[in-house]
Design an enzyme around this catalytic site. Structure first.
Site, PDB file in Angstrom:
ATOM      1  N   PHE A 124      11.562  42.047  15.064  1.00 30.92           N
ATOM      2  CA  PHE A 124      10.729  40.961  14.562  1.00 30.92           C
ATOM      3  C   PHE A 124      11.197  39.587  15.011  1.00 30.92           C
ATOM      4  O   PHE A 124      10.385  38.688  15.164  1.00 30.92           O
ATOM      5  CB  PHE A 124      10.599  41.028  13.042  1.00 30.92           C
ATOM      6  CG  PHE A 124       9.566  42.030  12.616  1.00 30.92           C
ATOM      7  CD1 PHE A 124       8.218  41.719  12.651  1.00 30.92           C
ATOM      8  CD2 PHE A 124       9.936  43.297  12.218  1.00 30.92           C
ATOM      9  CE1 PHE A 124       7.254  42.648  12.287  1.00 30.92           C
ATOM     10  CE2 PHE A 124       8.986  44.238  11.845  1.00 30.92           C
ATOM     11  CZ  PHE A 124       7.640  43.910  11.880  1.00 30.92           C
ATOM     12  N   GLU A 125      12.469  39.415  15.224  1.00 33.65           N
ATOM     13  CA  GLU A 125      12.963  38.113  15.669  1.00 33.65           C
ATOM     14  C   GLU A 125      12.671  37.879  17.145  1.00 33.65           C
ATOM     15  O   GLU A 125      12.348  36.770  17.540  1.00 33.65           O
ATOM     16  CB  GLU A 125      14.472  37.985  15.431  1.00 33.65           C
ATOM     17  CG  GLU A 125      14.862  37.833  13.989  1.00 33.65           C
ATOM     18  CD  GLU A 125      14.331  36.575  13.333  1.00 33.65           C
ATOM     19  OE1 GLU A 125      14.077  35.567  14.024  1.00 33.65           O
ATOM     20  OE2 GLU A 125      14.178  36.602  12.098  1.00 33.65           O
ATOM     21  N   GLY A 126      12.796  38.924  17.960  1.00 30.25           N
ATOM     22  CA  GLY A 126      12.763  38.706  19.389  1.00 30.25           C
ATOM     23  C   GLY A 126      13.986  37.880  19.768  1.00 30.25           C
ATOM     24  O   GLY A 126      14.735  37.436  18.904  1.00 30.25           O
ATOM     25  N   ARG A 173       6.087  41.839   9.003  1.00 27.13           N
ATOM     26  CA  ARG A 173       7.526  42.006   8.773  1.00 27.13           C
ATOM     27  C   ARG A 173       7.792  42.433   7.334  1.00 27.13           C
ATOM     28  O   ARG A 173       8.596  43.338   7.078  1.00 27.13           O
ATOM     29  CB  ARG A 173       8.261  40.713   9.098  1.00 27.13           C
ATOM     30  CG  ARG A 173       9.771  40.875   9.038  1.00 27.13           C
ATOM     31  CD  ARG A 173      10.464  39.645   9.533  1.00 27.13           C
ATOM     32  NE  ARG A 173      11.887  39.874   9.716  1.00 27.13           N
ATOM     33  CZ  ARG A 173      12.655  39.110  10.468  1.00 27.13           C
ATOM     34  NH1 ARG A 173      12.141  38.076  11.120  1.00 27.13           N
ATOM     35  NH2 ARG A 173      13.944  39.371  10.574  1.00 27.13           N
TER      36      ARG A 173
END
Length: 157
Positions: free
Chosen positions: A19-21, A137
């Site tokens: 989800f952050e990348g 998320r």
């Protein structure tokens, strides 16, 4: 006071990374906060900053460590690994203060795991607006919390 002493699992770390990348050049997030790597913010993160992948990985582990310690301290009921991982990702993404004052934590510490699970999707706002990536998320965290394999689309949320 905490009764758990978990470490973050590979499944939890994969959820956070998904989800952050990872951005090796600083950027402003959805509410204008300078961010780099896997969601790292704070002093020194500003326009023009670049880091290496190794630095991004080190920052992530450091930032996660703070969330791990916090979740182990504030949860007063015994958890399973899936509960812990979902809570660490939540605290990492939203901040420890958000978890500490939440109905989610209050319900969890009262032993109401189902009620706590129902709180995750409510945390889908940034800057006062619903953000689809945050909802995905929170749903992935909720799924993980409930003991099912987390699914979701990467969204840099």
């Amino acid at each position: 006071m905490g009764v758990n002493s978990f470490t973050y699992s590979n499944d939890g770390l994969a959820l956070t990374k998904q989800f952050e990348g990872c951005e090796l050049t600083a950027y402003q997030d959805q509410v204008g906060v300078w961010t780099i790597g896997y969601g790292h913010t704070g002093a020194g993160v500003a326009s023009g900053l670049t880091i290496t992948q190794d630095q991004a990985d080190a920052l992530l582990l450091s930032d996660i460590a703070a969330a791990v310690t916090f979740v182990n301290q504030v949860v007063s009921v015994p958890l399973q690994q899936n509960h812990f991982d979902a809570l660490v990702d939540f605290a990492f993404n939203l901040g420890r203060a958000s978890l500490s004052g939440s109905t989610l934590l209050r319900l969890l510490n009262a032993g109401n795991f189902d009620g706590a699970a129902g709180q995750f999707p409510l945390w889908d706002h940034a800057g006062g607006k619903v953000v689809a990536g945050l909802l995905r998320r929170r749903q992935a965290e909720q799924t993980m919390f409930q003991g099912q394999p987390a699914q979701g689309n990467s969204s840099n949320a």
